[in-house]
Design a protein around this motif. Structure first.
Motif, mmCIF file in Angstrom:
data_model
loop_
_atom_site.group_PDB
_atom_site.id
_atom_site.type_symbol
_atom_site.label_atom_id
_atom_site.label_comp_id
_atom_site.label_asym_id
_atom_site.label_seq_id
_atom_site.Cartn_x
_atom_site.Cartn_y
_atom_site.Cartn_z
ATOM 1 N N TRP A 45 -7.736 6.150 4.914
ATOM 2 C CA TRP A 45 -8.299 5.400 3.803
ATOM 3 C C TRP A 45 -8.982 4.187 4.415
ATOM 4 C CZ3 TRP A 45 -5.934 5.294 -1.603
ATOM 5 C CH2 TRP A 45 -5.438 6.567 -1.955
ATOM 6 N N TYR A 66 0.802 -1.219 0.000
ATOM 7 C CA TYR A 66 0.000 0.000 0.000
ATOM 8 C C TYR A 66 0.837 1.273 0.000
ATOM 9 C CZ TYR A 66 -3.628 -3.395 0.907
ATOM 10 O OH TYR A 66 -4.461 -4.475 0.815
ATOM 11 N N ALA A 120 -3.936 0.253 -2.905
ATOM 12 C CA ALA A 120 -4.953 0.362 -1.850
ATOM 13 C C ALA A 120 -6.342 0.500 -2.467
ATOM 14 C CB ALA A 120 -4.644 1.546 -0.937
ATOM 15 N N GLU A 160 -8.201 -2.207 8.923
ATOM 16 C CA GLU A 160 -9.408 -1.544 8.451
ATOM 17 C C GLU A 160 -9.108 -0.197 7.810
ATOM 18 O OE1 GLU A 160 -10.662 -4.678 11.091
ATOM 19 O OE2 GLU A 160 -9.177 -3.118 11.424
ATOM 20 N N VAL A 161 -8.012 0.433 8.226
ATOM 21 C CA VAL A 161 -7.687 1.789 7.775
ATOM 22 C C VAL A 161 -6.196 1.891 7.464
ATOM 23 C CG1 VAL A 161 -7.736 4.246 8.417
ATOM 24 C CG2 VAL A 161 -9.530 2.710 9.261
ATOM 25 N N HIS A 197 -11.375 0.731 4.503
ATOM 26 C CA HIS A 197 -11.824 -0.448 3.757
ATOM 27 C C HIS A 197 -13.199 -0.831 4.308
ATOM 28 C CE1 HIS A 197 -12.112 -4.456 2.138
ATOM 29 N NE2 HIS A 197 -11.021 -4.235 1.424
ATOM 30 N N TYR A 228 -9.831 0.016 -0.578
ATOM 31 C CA TYR A 228 -9.752 1.153 0.341
ATOM 32 C C TYR A 228 -10.293 2.409 -0.333
ATOM 33 C CZ TYR A 228 -6.919 -1.506 3.641
ATOM 34 O OH TYR A 228 -6.477 -2.426 4.546
#
Length: 174
Positions: free
Chosen positions: A76, A46, A52, A93-94, A78, A57
């Protein structure tokens, strides 16, 4: 390849004092160090924001910085991982990016756990990933975001406040 690297790290751990192997922030717990290595491995692709986006994302528009605390960067998110209650070091998650002269630069990952009872007065225990407690529970940061706990992990930029601190005093959005 990863198993060879871990085997080599285990061998070195027997030969070198633990303080010599400490990660930024003085972390010496082998399980935490292994989780940090897994987070880096999972997020290395990423560094290219296009990867990403290809993996799902979605960038937010704001870069978060608070005077006196430092910055977090641009989040960003997801959506699929955000909605899934399972926490996995290899699936943050981010992703957190900051602007640089060459575009966006990946600085950290973030794990988000939705609070099971949506009650700010109770706490779910989310310390399994790195052996440290998540920050929270806290209200959502935008309309529709549920009560949650979160853990920032500064795997791509050193953080003088600590590897797991929410803000990084050396991160700026300008």
């Amino acid at each position: 390849m990863a198993s060879r690297i871990l085997a080599l790290a285990a061998l070195l751990a027997l030969l070198i004092p633990a303080t010599a192997l400490a990660a930024p922030g003085g972390i010496t717990n082998p399980s935490t160090l292994q989780s940090l290595a897994e987070a880096r491995q999972a997020s290395v692709r990423y560094h290219d924001p296009a990867a990403a986006i290809a993996d799902g994302y979605i960038p937010t528009t704001d870069c978060v910085e608070v005077p006196g605390l430092g910055g977090m960067g641009q989040h960003w998110i997801h959506p699929g991982r955000f909605a899934d209650p399972a926490l996995d070091v290899s699936a943050p998650e981010v992703l957190l990016y900051v602007p640089s002269g060459q575009g966006l630069r990946l600085v950290a990952v973030e794990y988000v756990a939705i609070d099971s009872d949506q009650d700010l007065s109770t706490t779910d225990n989310h310390s399994g990933l790195f052996g440290v407690p998540f920050d929270g529970p806290m209200p959502g940061h935008f309309a529709g975001m549920p009560i949650h706990s979160e853990l920032h992990v500064w795997v791509w930029q050193a953080n003088p406040a600590g590897v797991f601190a929410g803000f990084n005093p050396s991160v700026h959005c300008d």
